[in-house]
Design a protein around this motif. Structure first.
Motif, PDB file in Angstrom:
ATOM      1  N   SER A  88       3.156   5.682  -5.204  1.00  0.00           N
ATOM      2  CA  SER A  88       3.260   4.424  -4.189  1.00  0.00           C
ATOM      3  C   SER A  88       3.461   3.823  -3.659  1.00  0.00           C
ATOM      4  O   SER A  88       4.284   3.944  -3.143  1.00  0.00           O
ATOM      5  CB  SER A  88       3.152   3.298  -5.920  1.00  0.00           C
ATOM      6  OG  SER A  88       2.083   4.778  -7.420  1.00  0.00           O
ATOM      7  N   TRP A 116      -2.624   9.356   4.850  1.00  0.00           N
ATOM      8  CA  TRP A 116      -2.634   7.938   4.282  1.00  0.00           C
ATOM      9  C   TRP A 116      -2.281   6.625   5.186  1.00  0.00           C
ATOM     10  O   TRP A 116      -2.990   6.000   5.040  1.00  0.00           O
ATOM     11  CB  TRP A 116      -2.403   7.479   1.999  1.00  0.00           C
ATOM     12  CG  TRP A 116      -2.629   6.025   2.130  1.00  0.00           C
ATOM     13  CD1 TRP A 116      -3.681   6.052   1.695  1.00  0.00           C
ATOM     14  CD2 TRP A 116      -2.107   4.496   2.168  1.00  0.00           C
ATOM     15  NE1 TRP A 116      -4.094   4.830   0.663  1.00  0.00           N
ATOM     16  CE2 TRP A 116      -3.078   4.435   1.449  1.00  0.00           C
ATOM     17  CE3 TRP A 116      -0.817   4.438   2.457  1.00  0.00           C
ATOM     18  CZ2 TRP A 116      -3.149   2.913   1.264  1.00  0.00           C
ATOM     19  CZ3 TRP A 116      -0.632   3.471   2.677  1.00  0.00           C
ATOM     20  CH2 TRP A 116      -1.653   2.614   2.097  1.00  0.00           C
ATOM     21  N   HIS A 120      -4.464   4.140   6.819  1.00  0.00           N
ATOM     22  CA  HIS A 120      -4.313   2.680   6.661  1.00  0.00           C
ATOM     23  C   HIS A 120      -3.055   0.936   7.174  1.00  0.00           C
ATOM     24  O   HIS A 120      -3.449   0.359   7.285  1.00  0.00           O
ATOM     25  CB  HIS A 120      -3.753   2.501   4.692  1.00  0.00           C
ATOM     26  CG  HIS A 120      -5.190   2.685   3.864  1.00  0.00           C
ATOM     27  ND1 HIS A 120      -5.009   4.213   3.921  1.00  0.00           N
ATOM     28  CD2 HIS A 120      -6.361   2.817   3.374  1.00  0.00           C
ATOM     29  CE1 HIS A 120      -6.013   4.320   3.071  1.00  0.00           C
ATOM     30  NE2 HIS A 120      -6.747   3.888   2.795  1.00  0.00           N
ATOM     31  N   GLU A 165      -1.409   0.092  -3.851  1.00  0.00           N
ATOM     32  CA  GLU A 165      -2.411   1.426  -3.837  1.00  0.00           C
ATOM     33  C   GLU A 165      -1.283   2.620  -4.306  1.00  0.00           C
ATOM     34  O   GLU A 165       0.217   2.954  -4.361  1.00  0.00           O
ATOM     35  CB  GLU A 165      -3.018   1.887  -2.831  1.00  0.00           C
ATOM     36  CG  GLU A 165      -3.972   2.825  -2.940  1.00  0.00           C
ATOM     37  CD  GLU A 165      -5.270   2.467  -2.064  1.00  0.00           C
ATOM     38  OE1 GLU A 165      -4.833   1.805  -1.160  1.00  0.00           O
ATOM     39  OE2 GLU A 165      -5.451   4.103  -2.137  1.00  0.00           O
ATOM     40  N   ASP A 166      -2.243   3.127  -5.475  1.00  0.00           N
ATOM     41  CA  ASP A 166      -1.555   4.538  -6.165  1.00  0.00           C
ATOM     42  C   ASP A 166      -1.750   5.852  -5.370  1.00  0.00           C
ATOM     43  O   ASP A 166      -2.692   5.544  -5.448  1.00  0.00           O
ATOM     44  CB  ASP A 166      -1.682   4.534  -7.571  1.00  0.00           C
ATOM     45  CG  ASP A 166      -1.064   3.511  -9.003  1.00  0.00           C
ATOM     46  OD1 ASP A 166       0.312   3.195  -8.682  1.00  0.00           O
ATOM     47  OD2 ASP A 166      -1.037   2.703  -9.192  1.00  0.00           O
ATOM     48  N   ILE A 168      -1.225   7.432  -3.402  1.00  0.00           N
ATOM     49  CA  ILE A 168      -1.207   7.506  -2.019  1.00  0.00           C
ATOM     50  C   ILE A 168      -1.345   9.206  -1.148  1.00  0.00           C
ATOM     51  O   ILE A 168      -0.874   9.464   0.225  1.00  0.00           O
ATOM     52  CB  ILE A 168      -1.194   5.954  -0.777  1.00  0.00           C
ATOM     53  CG1 ILE A 168       0.291   7.394  -1.512  1.00  0.00           C
ATOM     54  CG2 ILE A 168      -1.460   5.010  -1.663  1.00  0.00           C
ATOM     55  CD1 ILE A 168       1.194   5.955  -0.391  1.00  0.00           C
TER      56      ILE A 168
END
Ligand code: PEP
Ligand code: MN
Length: 568
Positions: A88, A116, A120, A165-166, A168
């Protein structure tokens, strides 16, 4: 319950330990060695150490610690835990993902979230930290809203951070294996007869000679002990020598493992058994159900397993779609030896057309003289497999030693144990574990009793699919190679529920009487025959004199099929 882990609160080790002890109190340690010391000194009741990750492999500091930690018997391994590793990303409450400039975590965790992060936070600086939960602790302590940490969700609770966010991580299969341990005097030993799956870990040092590691592996393989992990680590004080870490299925008090450990002790220059512990049984479990005890340590059955009274209607052994032991005689045909790709393809297509149900052909040949053709080996197996694909006939071929059972079983539909190996007990045991139907030939000098008990070895080691084959015994008569013992065919049909075949070729040694012996065998009760057929018998590399050519086999097959009752 105080549980020592490497890392700070919220580490993956804590998540693993909590899956066992939900109410635990964390004893946080800086290094893996400190975890061991904490338990040894009684500052913790148990320890939990990561040993392996499914993506990056061994946790080498843990491996390097195992001998020192568990070799003296003061600590006892207690169980294995598999933990899915979900990462996370989290930061200060009120901060937003858009404002993140620096991401802290252990380098392995950063690497596992690369996709990820690129998507992001392509501009963020990635900062290596000592451990994942420790990075959460830093983010919380420093109070900078531009910093985020990647770690277990558990850390957000431990340090009061908010999760952006979880899950990832790039690979959702990512998981880590942990071992827990206690002091030996506090351990509850598993009973020897535990039905819960166990694992045993050991370290072995071998002499620097050819075959030593293989011999250790064979000590397990020969007893059907399954290996779940093998790692090597350098021996620090002796450059370019190694110690080997084995994890195997089963507890060290199980008889087959006890035997294996005893022979490894005799073989290896040194062995340290680290201990046995409960194998993980949840999702992703690696260890199967506990293996049955060896037959000689089980109560003897009132009736032998081969005895007809066990299955008065008789057993049908299925090889692919072929049923051996049913009303229709089964014809297995093919050369003594596979000699080349063309030759086995030609024979397979010829005998298939002539009405054979299965193809035979030797790849590993038991020859009387070491100077004679010994078979094509692995190449022969591959040609047989190709012949099966082309002709549709399932394949039976001989296996001569227990070590080669997995190899031959990979290509063949049925394994033949030849006359010379009828009482090769290591081979019979391996045949029992092979998962393939077995064609067990009678030894040329074996009594019916010995033959049936050879079958009992295979049956009692877990394989019910045994077919017996009478192939001639040695008598005073030299005009033929052997004498087809029709007494045995008829008598064995009475005494066992297992199917019985005749091999007229090896009994005769001359092809002219093969058709007559085949019919005689069937008349005596054989449920089929295995017959040597060669496209050019006079130039065969083995057993040409007793081999039929393809038209000869076709005539014999037609005669047998014509004699079958209508509808059979
Ligand atoms: C064979 O089938 O080619 C063979 C070697 O048979 P046996 O073991 O009966 O001699
Ligand atoms: Mn032969």
């Amino acid at each position: 319950m105080r549980v020592a882990i490497q890392g700070t609160r919220g580490a993956f080790s804590e998540a693993a330990a909590r899956s066992q002890w939900p109410e635990l109190e964390v004893v946080s340690c800086r290094e893996v060695g400190d975890v061991v010391t904490a338990v040894r000194e009684g500052r913790a009741d148990a320890g939990c150490l990561a040993i392996e990750n499914s993506l990056v492999g061994s946790v080498t500091p843990t491996y390097d610690l195992l001998q020192e930690a568990f070799g003296d018997g003061n600590l006892a391994l207690s169980r294995e835990i598999l933990l899915p590793v979900h990462h996370s990303i989290m930061g200060l409450t009120g901060a937003s993902l858009e404002g993140i400039k620096r991401v802290l975590s252990h380098p392995v965790a950063l690497g596992q979230c690369r996709i990820w992060l690129n998507r992001h936070l392509p501009e963020a600086t990635l900062v290596n930290a000592w451990d994942t939960a420790g990075s959460a602790e830093i983010v919380a302590r420093e109070g900078d809203p531009a910093q985020a940490a990647i770690c277990s969700r558990l850390a957000s609770e431990a340090y009061g951070l908010s999760v952006f966010e979880d899950r990832i991580e790039d690979d959702p299969t990512n998981q880590t294996r942990f071992l827990t341990f206690t002091r030996a005097d506090a351990a509850t030993p598993e009973p020897a007869e535990s039905t819960l799956p166990q694992k045993t870990s050991l370290i072995v040092w071998t002499d620097h000679r050819p075959g030593m590691l293989a011999a250790v592996l064979q000590a397990f393989a020969g007893r059907g002990v399954n290996l779940t992990s093998l790692q090597s680590r350098p021996e620090r004080s002796a450059p370019w020598t190694y110690r080997f870490y084995f994890d195997v299925e089963g507890g060290q008090l199980e008889p087959r493992l006890q035997e294996a450990l005893e022979s490894i002790e005799a073989l290896a220059s040194r062995i340290v058994v680290l201990g046995s512990y409960a194998a993980w049984q949840g999702a992703g479990a690696i260890v199967g159900p506990t293996a049955p005890r060896p037959p000689h340590l089980r109560p003897k059955p009132d009736l032998p397993l081969f005895d007809r009274r066990q299955h008065p209607d008789g057993t049908v052994v299925r090889v692919g779609a072929v049923e051996i032991g049913g009303p229709r005689p089964v014809l297995i045909a093919g050369p003594c030896s596979v000699e080349s790709e063309e030759m086995i393809l030609q024979t397979a297509m010829g005998v298939a057309q002539a009405g054979a149900d299965m193809l035979r052909g030797g790849a590993f040949k038991p020859r009387t003289s070491p100077y004679d053709f010994q078979g094509l080996g692995v190449k022969g197996l591959k040609f047989l497999a190709e012949a099966r694909e082309r002709s549709g006939l399932p394949v039976v071929t001989e296996v001569m030693s227990w070590e080669e059972v997995p190899l031959v079983a990979r290509y063949a539909d049925m394994l033949q144990i030849g006359a010379r190996n009828m009482q090769n007990f290591a081979l019979l045991r391996a045949a029992g574990r092979s998962g393939k139907p077995i064609l067990l030939k009678r030894g040329g000098g074996a009594t019916i009793e010995e033959w049936l008990h050879a079958a009992e070895y295979i049956l009692s080691h877990g394989n019910p699919n045994v077919v017996l084959c009478e192939r001639g015994i040695r008598t005073f008569e030299r005009a033929t190679r052997h004498t087809l013992d029709l007494n045995a065919v008829a008598l064995v049909r009475e005494r066992t529920h297992l199917p019985v075949l005749a091999d007229p070729s090896h009994a005769a040694g001359v092809r002219s009487i093969v058709p007559a012996l085949t019919l005689a065998g069937l008349a005596a009760g054989a449920q089929g025959a295995i017959i040597e057929v060669h496209p050019d018998p006079d130039h065969a590399m083995s057993d040409g004199a007793q081999s039929l050519d393809i038209p000869g086999f076709a005539r014999l097959a037609a005669q047998i099929r014509a004699a079958e009752p209508v509808g059979a």
